[in-house]
Structures are given as C-alpha cells and as structure tokens.
Design a protein around this motif. Sequence first.
Motif, PDB file in Angstrom:
ATOM      1  N   THR A 105       0.842  -1.201   0.000  1.00  0.00           N
ATOM      2  CA  THR A 105       0.000   0.000   0.000  1.00  0.00           C
ATOM      3  C   THR A 105       0.871   1.243   0.000  1.00  0.00           C
ATOM      4  O   THR A 105       1.852   1.333   0.730  1.00  0.00           O
ATOM      5  CB  THR A 105      -0.926   0.023   1.222  1.00  0.00           C
ATOM      6  OG1 THR A 105      -0.131   0.015   2.408  1.00  0.00           O
ATOM      7  CG2 THR A 105      -1.849  -1.175   1.228  1.00  0.00           C
ATOM      8  N   ILE A 111     -10.194  -0.698   2.970  1.00  0.00           N
ATOM      9  CA  ILE A 111     -10.589  -1.959   2.330  1.00  0.00           C
ATOM     10  C   ILE A 111     -12.101  -2.070   2.494  1.00  0.00           C
ATOM     11  O   ILE A 111     -12.631  -2.038   3.612  1.00  0.00           O
ATOM     12  CB  ILE A 111      -9.882  -3.163   2.995  1.00  0.00           C
ATOM     13  CG1 ILE A 111      -8.363  -2.953   2.983  1.00  0.00           C
ATOM     14  CG2 ILE A 111     -10.267  -4.459   2.309  1.00  0.00           C
ATOM     15  CD1 ILE A 111      -7.774  -2.832   1.598  1.00  0.00           C
ATOM     16  N   THR A 124      -8.836  -0.651   7.544  1.00  0.00           N
ATOM     17  CA  THR A 124      -7.910   0.296   6.909  1.00  0.00           C
ATOM     18  C   THR A 124      -6.493  -0.212   7.107  1.00  0.00           C
ATOM     19  O   THR A 124      -6.069  -0.454   8.238  1.00  0.00           O
ATOM     20  CB  THR A 124      -8.037   1.709   7.517  1.00  0.00           C
ATOM     21  OG1 THR A 124      -9.377   2.182   7.311  1.00  0.00           O
ATOM     22  CG2 THR A 124      -7.059   2.672   6.844  1.00  0.00           C
ATOM     23  N   TYR A 133      -3.273  -9.342  -3.981  1.00  0.00           N
ATOM     24  CA  TYR A 133      -4.357  -8.694  -4.706  1.00  0.00           C
ATOM     25  C   TYR A 133      -4.415  -9.230  -6.135  1.00  0.00           C
ATOM     26  O   TYR A 133      -3.473  -9.882  -6.619  1.00  0.00           O
ATOM     27  CB  TYR A 133      -4.167  -7.175  -4.717  1.00  0.00           C
ATOM     28  CG  TYR A 133      -3.057  -6.695  -5.628  1.00  0.00           C
ATOM     29  CD1 TYR A 133      -3.338  -6.132  -6.866  1.00  0.00           C
ATOM     30  CD2 TYR A 133      -1.719  -6.823  -5.250  1.00  0.00           C
ATOM     31  CE1 TYR A 133      -2.317  -5.704  -7.697  1.00  0.00           C
ATOM     32  CE2 TYR A 133      -0.703  -6.393  -6.065  1.00  0.00           C
ATOM     33  CZ  TYR A 133      -1.003  -5.835  -7.301  1.00  0.00           C
ATOM     34  OH  TYR A 133       0.001  -5.404  -8.124  1.00  0.00           O
ATOM     35  N   VAL A 143      -8.762  -7.603  -2.944  1.00  0.00           N
ATOM     36  CA  VAL A 143      -7.745  -7.785  -1.905  1.00  0.00           C
ATOM     37  C   VAL A 143      -8.137  -8.988  -1.068  1.00  0.00           C
ATOM     38  O   VAL A 143      -9.283  -9.090  -0.612  1.00  0.00           O
ATOM     39  CB  VAL A 143      -7.626  -6.515  -1.023  1.00  0.00           C
ATOM     40  CG1 VAL A 143      -6.629  -6.757   0.111  1.00  0.00           C
ATOM     41  CG2 VAL A 143      -7.195  -5.326  -1.866  1.00  0.00           C
ATOM     42  N   TYR A 150     -12.043  -8.826  -0.582  1.00  0.00           N
ATOM     43  CA  TYR A 150     -12.554  -7.464  -0.392  1.00  0.00           C
ATOM     44  C   TYR A 150     -12.066  -6.620  -1.558  1.00  0.00           C
ATOM     45  O   TYR A 150     -11.477  -7.129  -2.525  1.00  0.00           O
ATOM     46  CB  TYR A 150     -12.074  -6.899   0.946  1.00  0.00           C
ATOM     47  CG  TYR A 150     -12.491  -7.753   2.121  1.00  0.00           C
ATOM     48  CD1 TYR A 150     -13.761  -7.601   2.681  1.00  0.00           C
ATOM     49  CD2 TYR A 150     -11.634  -8.710   2.660  1.00  0.00           C
ATOM     50  CE1 TYR A 150     -14.155  -8.390   3.751  1.00  0.00           C
ATOM     51  CE2 TYR A 150     -12.025  -9.501   3.723  1.00  0.00           C
ATOM     52  CZ  TYR A 150     -13.290  -9.344   4.266  1.00  0.00           C
ATOM     53  OH  TYR A 150     -13.682 -10.114   5.305  1.00  0.00           O
ATOM     54  N   TYR A 151     -12.305  -5.296  -1.470  1.00  0.00           N
ATOM     55  CA  TYR A 151     -11.992  -4.428  -2.611  1.00  0.00           C
ATOM     56  C   TYR A 151     -11.266  -3.170  -2.129  1.00  0.00           C
ATOM     57  O   TYR A 151     -11.509  -2.673  -1.030  1.00  0.00           O
ATOM     58  CB  TYR A 151     -13.266  -4.046  -3.368  1.00  0.00           C
ATOM     59  CG  TYR A 151     -13.970  -5.252  -3.945  1.00  0.00           C
ATOM     60  CD1 TYR A 151     -13.686  -5.681  -5.240  1.00  0.00           C
ATOM     61  CD2 TYR A 151     -14.879  -5.989  -3.186  1.00  0.00           C
ATOM     62  CE1 TYR A 151     -14.312  -6.811  -5.759  1.00  0.00           C
ATOM     63  CE2 TYR A 151     -15.493  -7.114  -3.694  1.00  0.00           C
ATOM     64  CZ  TYR A 151     -15.207  -7.530  -4.990  1.00  0.00           C
ATOM     65  OH  TYR A 151     -15.805  -8.628  -5.511  1.00  0.00           O
ATOM     66  N   ALA A 152     -10.381  -2.658  -3.011  1.00  0.00           N
ATOM     67  CA  ALA A 152      -9.637  -1.430  -2.671  1.00  0.00           C
ATOM     68  C   ALA A 152      -9.329  -0.686  -3.958  1.00  0.00           C
ATOM     69  O   ALA A 152      -9.296  -1.273  -5.056  1.00  0.00           O
ATOM     70  CB  ALA A 152      -8.347  -1.762  -1.930  1.00  0.00           C
TER      71      ALA A 152
END
Length: 636
Positions: A105, A111, A124, A133, A143, A150-152
């Motif tokens: 990151t 997230i 976070t 990812y 992610v 999950y998504y980012a």
Amino acid sequence: MKMKLLKVALILSLLLFGAQIPAVEASTLDGETTVNLNVRSTASTTGTLITTLPKGTKVKYGIHNQSWHKVYLNNRTYYASAQYIKPMTAPTTVTTQAASSTGVTTENLNIRVTSHRDAQVFTTLKKGTEVQYAPHNTSWVKVFLSGKTYYAAKAYIAPKVVAAAPQKQTGYTNRTIELFNRTLQTSPVVKTIPANRTVTFSIHNSSWSVIYEGTSTYFTPTRGITAGTLQPSVTKENGYANREMKLFETRNQASKVMKVLPLHTPVVSSKYNSSWSIVYDGSATYYTPTAWITPGAPPVQPPTTTTPEPAKVQGYANRNINLFGQTHQSSPVLLVLPQFTAVTYSTHNSSWSVVHIGTQTYYTPTSWLTAGTAPSAPVALPQGKVFTNTPGDALNVRSTASASSAILGKLAHGTQVDHYGLTNGFYKIKYNGRDGFISAAFTMATKPSVSSGAVIVLDAGHGGTDPGAVSGSLYEKTVVLDVTKRAEAYLRSKYDYQVRLTRSTDVYLTLDQRVQIAKNLRGDLFVSLHANAATSSAAKGIETFYSSSSAHSARSRVLATNIQSNLVSSMSGMTNRGVKTANYYVIRYNTMPSALVELGFISSPQDIIHLRSDASRQRMAEAVAEGIAQYVRAYH
C-alpha cells in the motif's frame, strides 16, 4: 361519451404510474437511514417525493449508482440518496482467488466490502502494508485477507519490488585499503588490507564498495579496488632520468610534486601503463611519465675540469621576485627580492636562472631578471595625510601590510603622517627612512581630540528586529537599553562625564556599525551591555569580557576588571563568573579600550528576578558606571 373518455384516461394514468414503479428486486441489502430521508420516484432530486422515512428506519435497498440506492417499500422500487443509508450487514465474501500478486500500500488504504467508494469499510491498512491482490476492473482490485475477498482502490497499491542481490565480483587491492563499518571515512577503521591482495566485493554506490570476508561485510572506497585477476608481480627496471624529473603524488602532472630528481639520476621503476611509470624510492612510491626514464645506466659524465663554469651576469630584478630552492614554482619560496634589486645570476636552462647571493644559490625564472644596471626607482609622492587615533595608547608601525609582521616602532595618538596608498587595510608611510605600514582602522582624516576629558561610549546590545535572548515577554534588547540609559544618567549627573550612546531607541545596528559609531564619536573607551542565555537553567551569574587580540588589550583588561568588581559588590545575590577573554567583534575591532558585560542569564530563574526588577537594574547601572569612573580616574 365524456364519461367514457374520463375512465380511459384514469386507466392509462394508473398503467403509466405502475410502469414507473417496478417490482421489488430479488438481491437486497439491509440498511438504516442516518437522517430523515426523502424517498423519490426516480434517482433525482427532482423526482416525485413518495414519502419521508424517519432517521433510524430499517430499509431494504440495492445499489443503483454512486449517488443513489434503490429502496424497496410495499413491493415497489423507489430511490433515495445513497450517503444517508448505512449498511447493516456486510455481503457474503468469497474465497481468495488463486491468481494473485504481492503488492504494497502506498497510502493508508480503506478496504471495502464492494468495489464502490461508498461501500462499507471493512478495515484500513497502513501505508507500506504488504497485501495479496488481483485485478477487478480499471479502478478497483480484489484484496485477499484471511481467506476472504474485499476491494480497494487500484491507484494506492504498488507491486512489491524485490531488490536484486548485489553482484559479487573478484578483484584485488591496488593500494593499502581501510575497511569501515559505514560509508564514512571519518568512522573508525575496522581493519586494513595491504596492496595486491585478492578480495570479493560488490558495488554499493558511485563511491563505495562492499568487501566480503567470510560472513562479515565492510565498506571501502571503490578507488582502492581493481576488478579482475591480480596481475603477476611487477617487473622493476634500472634506468635514469633523461631530464630534470618531477615525481608526482598521482598519475596527473597537475597533482602535487613530491620530489624533483636532477638529470641522469639513477632510478628503479616499473611500467604502470603506456604513459606512466612507478618510481621506487626506498619504501615510498611516486609516479612519473615513462618518457622521462631511459632504461640502463646513466651516461658517463665528462670530467668536471672540462665543464666551463656558467658565466655570471650582473643584472636586476625587473619585478618583486621569489627565489626558490628548486626549479619549479610550486616549491617553497626561500627569499623575496624587491623590484630593482641588483643581482648576480647565471643561466641554468632555457627557463630558469641561478641567483648567487654570497655563498648561497637560488633559482628564479629568467624572465624575472634583466641584465645591466637597474634604473632609479621613481620617487613616490604622498597620496594624503592621516592622523593616528589611539586614545591613551600608541599605534604599531609594521614592516609589511600585515598585523603579524615585524614592529618597526610606534606612533603616539594624534600623530600626523603622510601616506602612500592603502594596501590590505594598511596605510604605507615613511618611518625612519624606510617603508612602514600602519592599520587604517586606527587613523582619522582629521586630528582627534587631545583634551583630558574622556568620551565614554555605551552600547546597548541587539535592538529592533534583533531581540537578543528572550524569556516570555522579557527581551534582552529592552533590559540592556534600560540599564544603559541609567548608567549614562549616573555618569553625567555624578561625574559630569561626556557619555555617548550607540543607540538610544529600539533600532537595529550591525556589529560593524557599532564599532564605526564609537570611532566617529571619538570615544576614549567603549562598554557594550548584554544579557546572557543558556540551554540549561542552571547557568547563572555576571561576567565581563575583553579581547586579548585588540590593540588595547592591556587597558581593556583593567576596564573589564573594574566593572566586574563593582558589579559583584553591588549584586551580592548573583554569581561571580569572573573576567574572561573573547574575540567578540565589538571589542576585538574597536579603536579604543573596550569591554563587554553580561548582566546575568535571562534563562536563569534566579537572575531573571534581578533583570526584571527596576531596583536591580539601577544597582547594575551604577556598578557599571563606577567601574568606568574608576578606569577614567586612572588613565584620563
């Protein structure tokens, strides 16, 4: 007929209204309104207001776009602002995908449970966190955390870069090298490796390399290592200098000349490359161009009886000339002869001559000499008059324009002299039939006062934009100006002395301006008042300084001692830090006896009580004034 038309219109309206409200969708989320929320017929603030749900109402909803959610009421679909509906449960996550990459990151990254900037934040991740990812779309990535997906935002994850292992090389030391624990030559030397030893190394940066010895690593400058296999031992040869040979510190004729060998001097050398050779002199080695060495024994010199002595010429120096011990101008200057000095010399080579002085011989460039009788030097005319300005003291006359040159004599205060120009801050004068030099800083264009009444110059330190030391609302510039004015009033009222101030208001003056003001006021003595400060609150007390490097150091010491003694007697509750020497500008470069007084530490809890007190300031002022008066009575 009208009645039938009305019924048809009502039926059409109901059909149209029903078309705008489709049936409830099967995929829904549970949420809660965060405000009293308007529910509209379309995803627009201009849509028909269907109802208003109170804050905290539980609703079924689905995502319509970034700004609007679909809201399901009474088996109908309506629309409401997405930002005012809080998700109640997170959607089911999926198992981590197999095809993933490792990333890091680049910022503190949210997230989320879905690929939407308004979606619920699951956690976070801090900047620099390593994650697994995979691509999701052009803006989002999936992610994988704890077996869940999950998504980012894609923009804030960078692929992890794996640093390549340093490439080790084999080489050898081309000189004795020192090994350090850091890339800093001022750090301690861990060990030393002699020249011509094989080493394993890798390049660290443009200047340093890493040396590997077993499991240990060290740093050394790269210039001491040559990559590749150590060459066989050098082959030394006997030869001789086929000209006057300069031996250099490095393989560069602009580098320092370490030694000069005469023509035909035998040498032992080895080839370094096609242009340079190494010359061995005991345990020392130097560099010289290979072309300057001829292999073999030097030629046999003809008997000395057959060599004619060079013809000596009578001439003179056509400028100020340097005489050297060797035929190169980078060697030490042994003697300097003024222009038009008569000399006896002979030719040494095409560029240099030998100068004969008694039994000694020196070398100088031939172009600096002229054969024949020297012309008469033009008679210099004075360029002006000045007066010496050293009240109560004398001015040194020196042999050259330097404060470190020999003293020829002294001139009393107020002496008028003719000068022949200014050089390096010194006037050239005639003294006892020869050239002498006096410091221009201790002269005036007009005759100084010779009256017995002393002119006292008081200098309040700092001022204007320079507050000096500060403690809350108390400024050094304010304290010392107050004490200075009190001392001025005391000296005038009690002794009727002539007192002048460098500043009487809150203005800024440079150090040089303070010295020039004192000089222009024709002061007989100068006292500068200050308040001290330190990083430790334990520092405290009164101290007075004078400069041991000034022209008036003896009297300055008496002045400082008198002031310090009176201050300590008057301020019995303050620490006596004594009389000290220092080269502060205003006392080092002043043209009169000078002292600098520190009235206490503004950073000290004890001293600041006195520095704030009007009564203490008055006692300080009177003590300084009495010390000055004691000095004036002794010298004026």
